[in-house]
Design a protein around this motif. Sequence first.
Motif, PDB file in Angstrom:
ATOM      1  N   PRO A   1       0.798  -1.228   0.000  1.00 43.13           N
ATOM      2  CA  PRO A   1       0.000   0.000   0.000  1.00 43.13           C
ATOM      3  C   PRO A   1       0.825   1.269   0.000  1.00 43.13           C
ATOM      4  O   PRO A   1       0.370   2.307  -0.458  1.00 43.13           O
ATOM      5  N   ALA A   2       2.048   1.226   0.490  1.00 42.50           N
ATOM      6  CA  ALA A   2       2.876   2.430   0.516  1.00 42.50           C
ATOM      7  C   ALA A   2       3.183   2.949  -0.872  1.00 42.50           C
ATOM      8  O   ALA A   2       3.479   4.119  -1.061  1.00 42.50           O
ATOM      9  N   VAL A   3       3.104   2.077  -1.890  1.00 40.68           N
ATOM     10  CA  VAL A   3       3.333   2.527  -3.264  1.00 40.68           C
ATOM     11  C   VAL A   3       2.065   2.444  -4.087  1.00 40.68           C
ATOM     12  O   VAL A   3       2.101   2.386  -5.294  1.00 40.68           O
ATOM     13  N   GLY A   4       0.928   2.444  -3.449  1.00 39.07           N
ATOM     14  CA  GLY A   4      -0.319   2.566  -4.182  1.00 39.07           C
ATOM     15  C   GLY A   4      -1.230   1.373  -4.114  1.00 39.07           C
ATOM     16  O   GLY A   4      -2.415   1.484  -4.387  1.00 39.07           O
ATOM     17  N   GLY A   5      -0.718   0.204  -3.770  1.00 34.42           N
ATOM     18  CA  GLY A   5      -1.575  -0.961  -3.645  1.00 34.42           C
ATOM     19  C   GLY A   5      -2.255  -1.375  -4.928  1.00 34.42           C
ATOM     20  O   GLY A   5      -3.334  -1.945  -4.926  1.00 34.42           O
ATOM     21  N   ARG A   6      -1.646  -1.074  -6.078  1.00 32.47           N
ATOM     22  CA  ARG A   6      -2.260  -1.416  -7.356  1.00 32.47           C
ATOM     23  C   ARG A   6      -1.631  -2.689  -7.906  1.00 32.47           C
ATOM     24  O   ARG A   6      -0.474  -2.986  -7.611  1.00 32.47           O
ATOM     25  N   PRO A   7      -2.357  -3.432  -8.756  1.00 36.14           N
ATOM     26  CA  PRO A   7      -1.717  -4.556  -9.438  1.00 36.14           C
ATOM     27  C   PRO A   7      -0.538  -4.068 -10.251  1.00 36.14           C
ATOM     28  O   PRO A   7      -0.592  -2.988 -10.831  1.00 36.14           O
ATOM     29  N   ALA A   8       0.534  -4.830 -10.282  1.00 32.16           N
ATOM     30  CA  ALA A   8       1.732  -4.405 -11.000  1.00 32.16           C
ATOM     31  C   ALA A   8       1.402  -4.110 -12.452  1.00 32.16           C
ATOM     32  O   ALA A   8       0.781  -4.900 -13.139  1.00 32.16           O
ATOM     33  N   GLY A   9       1.863  -2.936 -12.899  1.00 32.18           N
ATOM     34  CA  GLY A   9       1.698  -2.566 -14.298  1.00 32.18           C
ATOM     35  C   GLY A   9       0.300  -2.146 -14.680  1.00 32.18           C
ATOM     36  O   GLY A   9       0.003  -1.997 -15.855  1.00 32.18           O
ATOM     37  N   SER A  10      -0.606  -1.912 -13.733  1.00 35.29           N
ATOM     38  CA  SER A  10      -1.983  -1.612 -14.130  1.00 35.29           C
ATOM     39  C   SER A  10      -2.495  -0.295 -13.561  1.00 35.29           C
ATOM     40  O   SER A  10      -3.691  -0.099 -13.468  1.00 35.29           O
ATOM     41  N   ALA A  11      -1.608   0.603 -13.135  1.00 37.00           N
ATOM     42  CA  ALA A  11      -2.053   1.883 -12.605  1.00 37.00           C
ATOM     43  C   ALA A  11      -2.795   2.654 -13.691  1.00 37.00           C
ATOM     44  O   ALA A  11      -2.378   2.675 -14.850  1.00 37.00           O
ATOM     45  N   ARG A  12      -3.894   3.285 -13.320  1.00 41.49           N
ATOM     46  CA  ARG A  12      -4.670   4.056 -14.297  1.00 41.49           C
ATOM     47  C   ARG A  12      -4.078   5.457 -14.405  1.00 41.49           C
ATOM     48  O   ARG A  12      -4.700   6.472 -14.061  1.00 41.49           O
ATOM     49  N   LEU A  13      -2.851   5.467 -14.882  1.00 40.65           N
ATOM     50  CA  LEU A  13      -2.097   6.699 -15.069  1.00 40.65           C
ATOM     51  C   LEU A  13      -1.537   6.730 -16.485  1.00 40.65           C
ATOM     52  O   LEU A  13      -1.149   5.698 -17.031  1.00 40.65           O
ATOM     53  N   VAL A  14      -1.483   7.914 -17.056  1.00 42.78           N
ATOM     54  CA  VAL A  14      -0.769   8.140 -18.312  1.00 42.78           C
ATOM     55  C   VAL A  14       0.214   9.265 -18.072  1.00 42.78           C
ATOM     56  O   VAL A  14      -0.146  10.309 -17.521  1.00 42.78           O
ATOM     57  N   ASP A  15       1.464   9.058 -18.454  1.00 38.77           N
ATOM     58  CA  ASP A  15       2.483  10.091 -18.314  1.00 38.77           C
ATOM     59  C   ASP A  15       2.584  10.915 -19.589  1.00 38.77           C
ATOM     60  O   ASP A  15       2.654  10.362 -20.697  1.00 38.77           O
ATOM     61  N   LEU A  16       2.596  12.231 -19.423  1.00 37.71           N
ATOM     62  CA  LEU A  16       2.887  13.150 -20.517  1.00 37.71           C
ATOM     63  C   LEU A  16       4.274  13.716 -20.257  1.00 37.71           C
ATOM     64  O   LEU A  16       4.512  14.351 -19.232  1.00 37.71           O
ATOM     65  N   VAL A  17       5.191  13.462 -21.181  1.00 42.88           N
ATOM     66  CA  VAL A  17       6.580  13.898 -21.016  1.00 42.88           C
ATOM     67  C   VAL A  17       6.879  14.979 -22.051  1.00 42.88           C
ATOM     68  O   VAL A  17       6.794  14.739 -23.260  1.00 42.88           O
ATOM     69  N   LEU A  18       7.229  16.169 -21.552  1.00 43.08           N
ATOM     70  CA  LEU A  18       7.603  17.291 -22.411  1.00 43.08           C
ATOM     71  C   LEU A  18       8.933  17.870 -21.931  1.00 43.08           C
ATOM     72  O   LEU A  18       9.351  17.642 -20.794  1.00 43.08           O
TER      73      LEU A  18
END
Length: 332
Positions: free
Chosen positions: A52-69
């Motif tokens: 849980p300290a790093v989000g408690g999500r299944p590995a590789g399945s975080a509902r995040l998208v990174d925008l890199v500029l």
Amino acid sequence: MPARVTLAAVAAHAGVSVATASRALSGRGDLAAATRRRVLASARALGYLRDPAVGGRPAGSARLVDLVLGGYHNAYSDEVTAGARSAAAAAGYDLVLTEERDTPDDDWPMRVRRRGSAGVVLGLISPTASQLVALTDAEIPVVLMDPQAETSRGLTSVRTTDREGGAAAAAHLAARGATRFAIVLGSPPYRYGRARHDGFRDGLRAARPAAEHVTLQADWGAASAREAALPLLRAVPAGERLGVFACSDEMAAGVYAAAAAAGRSIPDEVLVVGFDDLRGARWLTPPLTTVRQPIREMAAAAVTALTAAAAGATLPPGPIMLPTRLIPRGST
């Protein structure tokens, strides 16, 4: 209630030590690509949940998208961010803004891995081989938005019709009565700048077969464009109308400054067309005629492709193309 899958179970399933499994899942350590992929596949297969300290999500399945500029303090990045954020929210994802720093210790791919992002949009950035390895090893897909160079790495990209936009600028300047022509080309000559130049040359050839154009080099900034255009504007004979196509709105603003310094009136003596249609284009005096590239829509398309891939779709192998559109205003 089923028992929680442990890190030890993932390690046993992948045939590695617990320490190796931990490094693979956290994105840390110098591991072989095959080992890292095997651990990630085992974590997904077993339904492993991170601490849980790093989000408690299944590995590789975080509902995040990174925008890199490369930066977030300009009108272009504002448009990209707005389009990407809207598309992410519509798909039920959060958008993470990541800034690439041009320093050897910039580890943004590893930070993306540790977050377990569903995908990465790279705006105006061509990733290095090592950056790509860091992401592909973790099976994090990448979409390039308006890449600066052609890529042979098979990455999906989102682009606009740069060449057609340049051709439209040439046809418009010819139709508005320009008798001489010039193009302000950005340096370095990125892929999209070259396409805009080539399109302008083709469009001018079609509209005025006998006409020639002068190519001026500037560093994609207003000050450099002013210095490049000033000698030409001072040398235009009386009675001639110079049509200038600048490969970005910012360089077009530099042409405005050069015209003022040379005592040339826009649009009576100098006609100017830019490219981008960022918010500052309509604030110039007179408002700038420009080729609109759909920046928000391009960013949204990149995010949508990634969220669809996270749901099981295949990323398109070729570029996703969105059309440009000429926006006539007072400068022509």
